[in-house]
Design a protein around this motif. Structure first.
Motif, mmCIF file in Angstrom:
data_model
loop_
_atom_site.group_PDB
_atom_site.id
_atom_site.type_symbol
_atom_site.label_atom_id
_atom_site.label_comp_id
_atom_site.label_asym_id
_atom_site.label_seq_id
_atom_site.Cartn_x
_atom_site.Cartn_y
_atom_site.Cartn_z
ATOM 1 N N ASP A 77 0.897 -0.761 -0.250
ATOM 2 C CA ASP A 77 0.133 -0.049 -0.498
ATOM 3 C C ASP A 77 1.160 1.074 -0.287
ATOM 4 O O ASP A 77 0.363 2.152 -1.042
ATOM 5 N N SER A 88 -3.491 -7.185 -1.438
ATOM 6 C CA SER A 88 -3.214 -6.129 -1.814
ATOM 7 C C SER A 88 -1.946 -6.087 -3.488
ATOM 8 O O SER A 88 -2.201 -4.804 -3.953
ATOM 9 N N ALA A 141 -5.152 1.467 -1.150
ATOM 10 C CA ALA A 141 -3.838 1.283 -0.321
ATOM 11 C C ALA A 141 -5.061 1.912 0.898
ATOM 12 O O ALA A 141 -5.810 3.286 0.931
#
Length: 494
Positions: free
Chosen positions: A165, A213, A219
């Motif tokens: 992120d 992710s 994020a």
């Protein structure tokens, strides 16, 4: 002058009759789709879709969505594939790579593999290892400032969700160097502007099996001034490639296996039970404004349900035995599958409520995490409310909640629809208890009734996910506040 196209009532009626004929003379062959009660939306009635399109409200803010969009990173999965990353950057024509990691992962074999790969291909790189686990806006800003002078033409993230992120946002704000930090942050905490152009290539190498992710355009970080987690979500944030190498998750401690796996569990359950995409309001006036989190849809369903089945089967094994490499590998795959599912369908209440739980931590430090100071791992913060959440949402779509309960091994053949939420809640609680070393409610994290009001107020701004929550009265603030209060009180212990 353009010519307006009108559909005559006769012609519209013919179209509706044709759709009715198609619907009822060619039923879908999939057993789950041939049962209209099983999915609340996977094959919405074509006749209803036609009627909606012929009777669209003139007020754009009240028009329901009519399309969904799938976006996910390219994924490479296999033991040992980390070593290919240098060749990937060479194939892209990258000359300067910013490698993003944290101080722990920097010492692991995954980092040795990527450094060797970059050096073998003669690609210049710089390592940034200042990523904070559960990042704050301050740590994100520090990372962005470290990237700007180097001016990389590509990014490489090696680590868990916090690292990936952070790398996404380093990529974003070096591409838009003049943007203010809150420009792209989700409304209402930020301005929620769309990302109007593509970013630099980003390759993500996950070393945990949880966030997914590596597949998503999301994020997340703590916005300290608001005492709440928030983030940025847009398709253009997603990595170019996710390299999912099961060898890289073997170094995870048992506590990290457990908490990251709980994130997978809630990703899959929340995206499976989110409101259907065609009930989301408003319909975007331009495709660039269509959110990454769109509501449950037929493609996300496939990924979410499989991720749930795999998590129930393999997470207990991965936590119990550090040498069970099959279970670890399957959990990494489940995390990626869930990432594709929730990255397009979205999550809802467990995640919306988790953000203030993490941000308002009264001092709890989860065992097994080698960090300074208190920490409620993200997976713990989402799972701790799950039994209460799915008991609450059960009435919104009993069939889906019962299908989820069946994944936990529950015999649902004699269960009444009105008991769906309670049955899934009990199955979840039993699963969490058997997993071991999990706090059994908010009390175990140090929260009490005196914290509930602040937790509710920290949840309300999470509009991006709450809008997807079934049964939540998001159009009536007082009713929403009352419902969230009840949920936090219910989640105090299970």
């Amino acid at each position: 002058m353009p010519t307006a196209i009108r559909v005559s009532p006769t012609r519209a009626a013919r179209a509706i009759n044709l759709l009715r004929t198609v619907q009822y003379t060619h039923p879908p062959s999939c057993p789950c789709h041939s049962n209209p009660g099983h999915h609340h939306h996977a094959t919405p009635s074509l006749i209803n879709q036609a009627r909606r399109s012929l009777a669209t409200p003139t007020d754009a803010s009240q028009q329901k969505e009519y399309a969904f969009e799938m976006a996910a990173s390219s994924i490479r999965f296999g033991p040992g594939c980390t070593k290919e990353v240098g060749m990937d950057f060479k194939n892209m024509g990258a000359k300067k790579v910013m490698v993003v990691t944290d101080s722990t992962v920097k010492k692991l074999d995954a980092m040795r593999q990527v450094v060797q790969g970059l050096e073998t291909e003669g690609i210049a790189f710089e390592v940034y290892d200042g990523v904070r686990v559960e990042p704050k806006d301050s740590s994100i800003k520090a990372a962005i400032e470290a990237a700007k002078p180097y001016q990389p033409d590509a990014f490489l993230a090696v680590g868990g969700g916090s690292v990936i992120d952070t790398a996404k946002l380093m990529n974003l704000y070096t591409t838009f160097p003049d943007a203010e930090f809150l420009d792209f942050v989700n409304a209402p905490l930020g301005k929620g502007k769309p990302i109007t152009k593509g970013l630099k290539p980003l390759i993500a190498v996950p070393t945990t099996a949880g966030t997914g992710s590596e597949t998503t355009g999301t994020a997340i970080f703590d916005l300290v001034s608001k005492r709440a987690k928030t983030g940025i979500a847009h398709r253009n944030l997603k990595p170019t490639l996710g390299i999912c190498d099961p060898l890289n998750t073997r170094t995870m401690p048992s506590a990290v296996h457990a908490s990251s796996g709980l994130d997978v569990l809630c990703h899959s359950l929340e995206s499976w039970t989110a409101i259907p995409y065609y009930e989301r309001v408003p319909r975007p006036t331009n495709p660039i404004n269509r959110p990454a989190y769109q509501g449950a849809n037929p493609i996300s369903d496939i990924f979410s349900l499989q991720a749930l089945r795999s998590t129930v089967k393999y997470l207990p094994r991965a936590v119990k035995d550090p040498e069970d490499h099959e279970a670890q590998s399957q959990m990494l795959l489940a995390a990626t599958l869930a990432g594709v599912g929730f990255g397009n369908a979205g999550v809802h209440l467990c995640h919306g409520m988790s953000y203030p739980i993490s941000g308002q931590n009264p001092g709890y430090k989860h065992a097994g995490y080698q960090v300074d100071g208190p920490i409620i791992p993200h997976g713990v913060s989402v799972a701790v409310t799950a039994p209460a959440v799915f008991k609450f949402t059960g009435a919104s779509n009993p069939e889906r909640h019962l299908a989820a309960a069946e994944c936990f091994g529950v015999d649902i053949s004699q269960v009444k629809k009105e008991s769906a939420g309670e049955v899934l809640s009990e199955a979840l609680a039993n699963f969490l208890v058997k997993l071991g070393d999990q706090p059994r409610g908010l009390k175990a994290l140090g929260f009490g009734k005196e914290h509930v009001d602040a937790l509710v107020e920290g949840t309300i701004p999470q509009a991006r996910v709450l809008m997807l929550a079934p049964s939540l009265e998001i159009t009536n603030l007082d009713a929403e506040r009352e419902q969230l209060t009840g949920l936090f009180e219910e989640a105090m212990e299970y």
